[in-house]
Write a protein that holds these residues in place. Structure first.
Motif, short mmCIF file in Angstrom:
data_model
loop_
_atom_site.label_atom_id
_atom_site.label_comp_id
_atom_site.label_asym_id
_atom_site.label_seq_id
_atom_site.Cartn_x
_atom_site.Cartn_y
_atom_site.Cartn_z
N UNK A 165 0.83 -1.21 0.00
CA UNK A 165 0.00 0.00 0.00
C UNK A 165 0.86 1.26 0.00
N UNK A 166 1.90 1.27 0.82
CA UNK A 166 2.79 2.43 0.89
C UNK A 166 3.50 2.65 -0.43
N UNK A 167 3.93 1.56 -1.07
CA UNK A 167 4.60 1.70 -2.37
C UNK A 167 3.64 2.24 -3.42
N UNK A 168 2.41 1.75 -3.42
CA UNK A 168 1.41 2.22 -4.39
C UNK A 168 1.12 3.70 -4.21
N UNK A 169 1.01 4.12 -2.96
CA UNK A 169 0.76 5.54 -2.68
C UNK A 169 1.94 6.40 -3.12
N UNK A 170 3.14 5.92 -2.85
CA UNK A 170 4.34 6.65 -3.28
C UNK A 170 4.39 6.75 -4.80
N UNK A 213 1.92 6.59 -7.06
CA UNK A 213 0.92 7.47 -7.68
C UNK A 213 1.25 8.93 -7.42
N UNK A 214 1.74 9.25 -6.23
CA UNK A 214 2.07 10.63 -5.91
C UNK A 214 3.27 11.11 -6.72
N UNK A 215 4.30 10.27 -6.83
CA UNK A 215 5.50 10.67 -7.55
C UNK A 215 5.23 10.78 -9.05
N UNK A 216 4.44 9.86 -9.59
CA UNK A 216 4.12 9.90 -11.02
C UNK A 216 3.24 11.10 -11.35
N UNK A 217 2.24 11.33 -10.50
CA UNK A 217 1.36 12.49 -10.71
C UNK A 217 2.16 13.78 -10.63
N UNK A 268 -0.84 7.54 -19.64
CA UNK A 268 -0.94 6.11 -19.35
C UNK A 268 -0.18 5.76 -18.07
N UNK A 269 1.00 6.35 -17.90
CA UNK A 269 1.80 6.08 -16.71
C UNK A 269 1.10 6.59 -15.45
N UNK A 270 0.46 7.75 -15.56
CA UNK A 270 -0.27 8.31 -14.42
C UNK A 270 -1.42 7.39 -14.04
N UNK A 271 -2.17 6.93 -15.02
CA UNK A 271 -3.33 6.08 -14.75
C UNK A 271 -2.91 4.68 -14.28
N UNK A 272 -1.79 4.18 -14.80
CA UNK A 272 -1.29 2.89 -14.33
C UNK A 272 -0.87 2.98 -12.87
N UNK A 273 -0.25 4.10 -12.51
CA UNK A 273 0.15 4.30 -11.11
C UNK A 273 -1.08 4.38 -10.22
N UNK A 274 -2.13 5.06 -10.71
CA UNK A 274 -3.37 5.16 -9.95
C UNK A 274 -4.01 3.78 -9.79
N UNK A 281 -5.60 0.73 -6.40
CA UNK A 281 -6.75 -0.16 -6.31
C UNK A 281 -6.31 -1.61 -6.14
N UNK A 282 -5.23 -1.98 -6.83
CA UNK A 282 -4.69 -3.32 -6.65
C UNK A 282 -4.18 -3.51 -5.22
N UNK A 283 -3.53 -2.47 -4.69
CA UNK A 283 -3.00 -2.54 -3.33
C UNK A 283 -4.14 -2.66 -2.33
N UNK A 284 -5.23 -1.92 -2.56
CA UNK A 284 -6.38 -1.98 -1.65
C UNK A 284 -7.00 -3.37 -1.66
#
Length: 234
Positions: free
Chosen positions: A21-26, A28-32, A199-205, A209-212
């Motif tokens: 979860x922490x990696x996914x949040x990191x 999405x924030x870094x990519x955005x 695409x990279x932004x949406x993949x990160x987002x 959902x996968x992490x959740x």
């Protein structure tokens, strides 16, 4: 209570879920943040992109509104409204356009009665019920004598509804992103190199959902193991 919070199952199931979860949040924030610094050539704002993508996909009468917060963007089917956060609504960045288009993808799903979306909507009330009662019942059951283990299993059954909701959410979110990317491409809102960034932004987002879902599954497995351990002591 102590054994529930401090036992091997916490490290076996919860810690991996927290790391993912922490990696996914990191991510999405870094990519955005990265693609928030790059404006699109057409200089279209997130609000304009959401409106254009929605209309391109056949969703009519969609309202676009600003909402406070960071990445609080959402589509509300009850009033057919896309609400975009401050960082998206008036921004012309690749990130803003990509996120706005994703929410427009949900509006298109709603307009075309996308079946998985209907299932997800139908699960909302039972999920809210299960989420509010599931974990308290599990905790109460773990405190009670082993002969009342059925209370734990009832709580697990209710909690599993929340897990099911997370799993059903995945195809809905992935499909919204696919619709968004296709519309951005076919409508000419984005050029090919910009589209790769979106695409990279949406993949990160999507990773969030996968992490959740992963976290929900791991929590459910932990509860099952805890209940099974108690049953073995009966």
């Amino acid at each position: 209570m102590g054994f529930y919070y401090f036992d091997y199952t916490y490290f076996l199931f919860i810690v991996p879920a927290l790391i993912v979860t922490m990696y996914a949040q990191f991510k999405v924030k870094s990519t955005f943040s990265k693609y928030s610094r790059i404006s699109t050539i057409r200089n279209m704002t997130g609000a304009q992109a959401a409106d254009s993508v929605a209309r391109f996909g056949g969703a009519v009468g969609v309202q676009i509104q600003r909402i406070q917060g960071n990445l609080t963007d959402n589509f509300d089917p009850r009033d057919n409204t896309i609400r975009l956060s401050d960082d998206v609504y008036s921004s012309t960045s690749i990130s803003a356009v990509g996120v706005a288009a994703h929410e427009a993808g949900h509006a298109i799903q709603h307009a075309h009665d996308y079946f998985p979306n209907k299932i997800r909507a139908a699960l909302v009330p039972v999920t809210n019920f299960g989420s509010s009662l599931g974990m308290p019942l599990v905790i109460i059951g773990l405190i009670l004598p082993v002969k009342y283990n059925f209370v734990v299993y009832l709580g697990i059954a209710l909690f599993s509804l929340a897990v099911l909701f997370q799993l059903v959410t995945l195809p809905v979110e992935f499909n919204a992103s696919m619709r968004a990317i296709r519309a951005l491409d076919e409508s000419g809102i984005m050029y090919p190199d910009e589209l790769e960034g979106a695409k990279k932004v949406l993949k990160a987002a999507a990773m969030t959902y996968l992490a959740a879902s992963f976290a929900a599954i791991m929590s459910l497995l932990r509860l099952i193991v805890l209940a099974g351990n108690r049953r073995g002591k009966d």
